[in-house]
Design a protein around this motif. Sequence first.
Motif, PDB file in Angstrom:
ATOM      1  N   LEU A  13     -59.798   5.097  10.822  1.00  0.00           N
ATOM      2  CA  LEU A  13     -61.100   5.559  11.291  1.00  0.00           C
ATOM      3  C   LEU A  13     -60.960   6.698  12.300  1.00  0.00           C
ATOM      4  N   PRO A  14     -62.005   7.495  12.480  1.00  0.00           N
ATOM      5  CA  PRO A  14     -61.930   8.645  13.387  1.00  0.00           C
ATOM      6  C   PRO A  14     -61.435   8.301  14.792  1.00  0.00           C
ATOM      7  N   GLY A  15     -61.883   7.214  15.352  1.00  0.00           N
ATOM      8  CA  GLY A  15     -61.414   6.811  16.675  1.00  0.00           C
ATOM      9  C   GLY A  15     -59.928   6.493  16.678  1.00  0.00           C
ATOM     10  N   HIS A  16     -59.442   5.980  15.604  1.00  0.00           N
ATOM     11  CA  HIS A  16     -58.020   5.661  15.495  1.00  0.00           C
ATOM     12  C   HIS A  16     -57.194   6.923  15.299  1.00  0.00           C
ATOM     13  N   VAL A  17     -57.757   7.903  14.599  1.00  0.00           N
ATOM     14  CA  VAL A  17     -57.068   9.187  14.430  1.00  0.00           C
ATOM     15  C   VAL A  17     -56.833   9.810  15.801  1.00  0.00           C
ATOM     16  N   ALA A  18     -57.816   9.717  16.675  1.00  0.00           N
ATOM     17  CA  ALA A  18     -57.678  10.264  18.030  1.00  0.00           C
ATOM     18  C   ALA A  18     -56.541   9.587  18.780  1.00  0.00           C
ATOM     19  N   LEU A  20     -53.848   8.168  17.389  1.00  0.00           N
ATOM     20  CA  LEU A  20     -52.610   8.629  16.773  1.00  0.00           C
ATOM     21  C   LEU A  20     -52.279  10.059  17.196  1.00  0.00           C
ATOM     22  N   GLU A  21     -53.300  10.904  17.263  1.00  0.00           N
ATOM     23  CA  GLU A  21     -53.089  12.288  17.708  1.00  0.00           C
ATOM     24  C   GLU A  21     -52.587  12.337  19.149  1.00  0.00           C
ATOM     25  N   GLY A  22     -53.129  11.463  19.991  1.00  0.00           N
ATOM     26  CA  GLY A  22     -52.705  11.423  21.380  1.00  0.00           C
ATOM     27  C   GLY A  22     -51.249  11.014  21.528  1.00  0.00           C
ATOM     28  N   VAL A  23     -50.846  10.022  20.782  1.00  0.00           N
ATOM     29  CA  VAL A  23     -49.454   9.568  20.815  1.00  0.00           C
ATOM     30  C   VAL A  23     -48.542  10.684  20.289  1.00  0.00           C
ATOM     31  N   LEU A  24     -48.951  11.323  19.209  1.00  0.00           N
ATOM     32  CA  LEU A  24     -48.151  12.415  18.655  1.00  0.00           C
ATOM     33  C   LEU A  24     -48.043  13.570  19.652  1.00  0.00           C
ATOM     34  N   LEU A  28     -44.594  15.047  21.090  1.00  0.00           N
ATOM     35  CA  LEU A  28     -44.209  16.446  20.870  1.00  0.00           C
ATOM     36  C   LEU A  28     -43.943  17.151  22.190  1.00  0.00           C
ATOM     37  N   GLU A  29     -44.793  16.886  23.163  1.00  0.00           N
ATOM     38  CA  GLU A  29     -44.609  17.503  24.477  1.00  0.00           C
ATOM     39  C   GLU A  29     -43.299  17.055  25.115  1.00  0.00           C
ATOM     40  N   GLU A  30     -43.025  15.764  25.042  1.00  0.00           N
ATOM     41  CA  GLU A  30     -41.793  15.240  25.639  1.00  0.00           C
ATOM     42  C   GLU A  30     -40.549  15.830  24.970  1.00  0.00           C
ATOM     43  N   ARG A  31     -40.637  16.047  23.668  1.00  0.00           N
ATOM     44  CA  ARG A  31     -39.489  16.565  22.909  1.00  0.00           C
ATOM     45  C   ARG A  31     -39.485  18.090  22.802  1.00  0.00           C
ATOM     46  N   ASN A  32     -40.542  18.723  23.351  1.00  0.00           N
ATOM     47  CA  ASN A  32     -40.678  20.178  23.292  1.00  0.00           C
ATOM     48  C   ASN A  32     -40.653  20.688  21.845  1.00  0.00           C
ATOM     49  N   LEU A  33     -41.451  20.032  20.998  1.00  0.00           N
ATOM     50  CA  LEU A  33     -41.554  20.395  19.582  1.00  0.00           C
ATOM     51  C   LEU A  33     -42.916  21.017  19.305  1.00  0.00           C
ATOM     52  N   SER A  34     -42.967  21.893  18.325  1.00  0.00           N
ATOM     53  CA  SER A  34     -44.248  22.471  17.928  1.00  0.00           C
ATOM     54  C   SER A  34     -44.851  21.649  16.790  1.00  0.00           C
ATOM     55  N   ILE A  35     -46.160  21.704  16.683  1.00  0.00           N
ATOM     56  CA  ILE A  35     -46.894  20.873  15.730  1.00  0.00           C
ATOM     57  C   ILE A  35     -46.509  21.158  14.282  1.00  0.00           C
ATOM     58  N   GLN A  42     -42.152  14.490  10.782  1.00  0.00           N
ATOM     59  CA  GLN A  42     -41.463  13.205  10.717  1.00  0.00           C
ATOM     60  C   GLN A  42     -42.006  12.240  11.762  1.00  0.00           C
ATOM     61  N   LEU A  43     -42.236  12.739  12.970  1.00  0.00           N
ATOM     62  CA  LEU A  43     -42.801  11.889  14.021  1.00  0.00           C
ATOM     63  C   LEU A  43     -44.190  11.385  13.630  1.00  0.00           C
ATOM     64  N   ALA A  44     -45.009  12.280  13.101  1.00  0.00           N
ATOM     65  CA  ALA A  44     -46.356  11.890  12.684  1.00  0.00           C
ATOM     66  C   ALA A  44     -46.304  10.799  11.621  1.00  0.00           C
ATOM     67  N   ARG A  45     -45.413  10.953  10.652  1.00  0.00           N
ATOM     68  CA  ARG A  45     -45.275   9.923   9.607  1.00  0.00           C
ATOM     69  C   ARG A  45     -44.841   8.589  10.196  1.00  0.00           C
ATOM     70  N   ARG A  46     -43.944   8.630  11.142  1.00  0.00           N
ATOM     71  CA  ARG A  46     -43.472   7.384  11.771  1.00  0.00           C
ATOM     72  C   ARG A  46     -44.588   6.706  12.563  1.00  0.00           C
ATOM     73  N   ILE A  47     -45.355   7.491  13.279  1.00  0.00           N
ATOM     74  CA  ILE A  47     -46.466   6.930  14.058  1.00  0.00           C
ATOM     75  C   ILE A  47     -47.479   6.285  13.125  1.00  0.00           C
ATOM     76  N   ILE A  48     -47.817   6.962  12.045  1.00  0.00           N
ATOM     77  CA  ILE A  48     -48.784   6.401  11.087  1.00  0.00           C
ATOM     78  C   ILE A  48     -48.231   5.135  10.451  1.00  0.00           C
TER      79      ILE A  48
END
Length: 68
Positions: A13-18, A20-24, A28-35, A42-48
Amino acid sequence: MDPFNSFRDYPILPGHVAILEGVLARALEERNLSIGSEEADQLARRIIKLYQTGVKEPAQLWEMIRTI
């Protein structure tokens, strides 16, 4: 009859997407990676995948993704 065969069939659901996006974004910020990077994908797939297995709390998702 339930049209969904398993928990993976339920929509994110949209609230859940938010969440997941926050965790991602935090990961990304901690690892200094670009979206658009392969590592970000790979990180996004793992989070989902974690989410789909029942990990719904942002703090718990974060703790689990930090170790990957």
